[in-house]
Design an enzyme around this catalytic site. Structure first.
Site, PDB file in Angstrom:
ATOM      1  CB  CYS A  62      -2.256   4.803   2.457  1.00  0.00           C
ATOM      2  SG  CYS A  62      -2.048   3.972   4.043  1.00  0.00           S
ATOM      3  CB  CYS A  77      -0.916  -0.006   1.242  1.00  0.00           C
ATOM      4  SG  CYS A  77      -2.006   1.424   1.335  1.00  0.00           S
TER       5      CYS A  77
END
Ligand code: AAQ
Ligand code: ZN
Length: 382
Positions: free
Chosen positions: A316, A314
């Site tokens: 993020c 990910c």
């Protein structure tokens, strides 16, 4: 802001020849939305624990707000005075508002339904209110969303066939009244698109009947309502299969209230373009995190000394910056940052899933993407 006649249009960019999965672009006056798209839910004019600049950073292109909630608190007039939802919450990109019908049944303490509308008592203070298509169109105009939903009746699950038939009949009645009231509210100004909603619970023939009622009303987009209300996923998928060839292919299709990552992939495989769900922020607040292998519950002791990111794949802020051990510590300490980081990751996970499915469809490899994703993702705990 001037609104040319083509204020709202949808372009199909690619269709998977194997599954019918679509990549499209929804053009709106406040920006283009590339589909498949996950739409973060902001019930009370905020996506819980996330500031607008953070939503932009994570790639949110459109968010949802709710007519029922905002009408009751702070009041649609206050939102309107604050510049509509965009001014009030300082979100400059597109907003979609739900029509309020669904929330009346899931939230109000008491409600009576008739063809006229729904009489209900506020879940805040018990005051009586009448909600109907005309009320919903008026409030959605005051909120100033870019996409409004017809006022519909969502049958519960399970329900009798007669109940489902009643909801289909009433939804058609209310769709016509919604369209008429919407046109009256906006007097030809094309500043808010109105999407139709198809009902029919888990009966394919009722779904077809509802589609035949709603599609001729020529809305710029169509939602599949009445699902993700407790029915088995198999029933949801069967209903989507039955609507695939029925909903107009040149218009966006929105599956309401869905869903888990695997539901999004299976929905896209059945021709859905738009999704919304409270799961990312709701799960975020209880420490349940999406990963490619399923959901991880960060509270678990096994993460106490786990100094790896929640999801190594990910991009993020939470996964780039912190470890599972740290987020577990925050959660167990009741720190507000725990909810923020978990919500941030879950929202980005679904937004990124939409981006990756779009890329796979454009590159002609969606079936492989779907097989690989579902092969790794177990719906439950990882
Ligand atoms: C969770 N499963 C589920 N949700 C459904 C919703 C609400 C979708 N989410 C909208 C929202 C917007 C802002 C804030 C919070 C929620 C529906 N809405 C309508 N109008 N009709 C439906 O049939 C219907 C069916 C649903 N199933
Ligand atoms: Zn992440």
């Amino acid at each position: 802001m001037n609104f040319p006649d083509t204020a709202f249009s949808f372009t199909l960019d690619a269709v998977c020849p194997v599954t019918g999965a679509r990549a499209g672009t929804l053009h709106t006056p406040r920006g283009d939305i590339q589909t498949p798209v996950f739409m973060p839910v902001g019930t009370q004019a905020t996506v819980k624990a996330m500031a607008p600049f953070e939503l932009e950073e994570m790639g949110a292109r459109i968010i949802l707000a709710n007519t029922y909630h905002l009408y009751l608190r702070p009041g649609a007039d206050i939102v309107a005075e604050g510049g509509g939802l965009h001014g009030f919450m300082q979100w400059k990109r597109p907003i979609l508002t739900d029509s309020g019908g669904f929330q009346v049944f899931s939230l109000s303490t008491l409600n009576r339904i008739s063809d006229e509308g729904v009489w209900c008592r506020s879940h805040h203070d018990g005051t009586p209110h009448v909600m109907n298509p005309e009320w919903s169109m008026s409030v959605q105009k005051q909120l100033g969303s870019d996409i409004a939903m017809c006022f519909d009746q969502c049958a519960p699950w399970p329900c009798s066939r007669e109940e489902a038939e009643g909801a289909v009949r009433r939804t058609a009645l209310w769709a016509a009244r919604s369209k008429e009231a919407h046109a009256r509210e906006w007097q030809g100004e094309r500043r808010q698109a109105l999407f139709g909603i198809v009902q029919g619970s888990v009966w394919e023939d009722l779904r077809l009947r509802s589609a035949k009622d709603i599609i001729p009303m020529d809305f710029p987009g169509y939602a599949v309502g009445g699902l993700s209300v407790g029915e088995p996923h198999g029933d949801m998928y069967r209903i989507l299969d039955s609507l695939k060839g029925v909903l107009p292919s040149g218009k966006p299709r929105y599956l309401m209230g869905v869903g888990r990552p695997d539901n999004l992939v299976e929905g896209v495989a059945r021709g859905i373009d738009m999704f919304d769900c409270v799961l990312p922020t709701r799960n975020g607040r209880n420490g349940t995190l999406f990963t490619p292998y399923g959901a991880v519950n960060i509270k678990k002791k096994q993460y106490e000394r786990d100094f790896t990111p929640v999801d190594p794949e990910c991009d993020c802020y939470a996964c780039r910056t912190f470890t599972r051990a740290y987020i577990r510590h925050l959660y167990r300490s009741g720190e507000i940052l725990a909810s923020r980081l978990c919500s941030w990751h879950n929202l980005r996970f679904l937004i990124r899933l939409g981006e990756e499915m779009r890329k796979a469809i454009l590159e002609g490899r969606f079936p492989e993407f779907r097989r690989a994703f579902l092969g790794r993702f177990s719906g439950g705990e990882a």
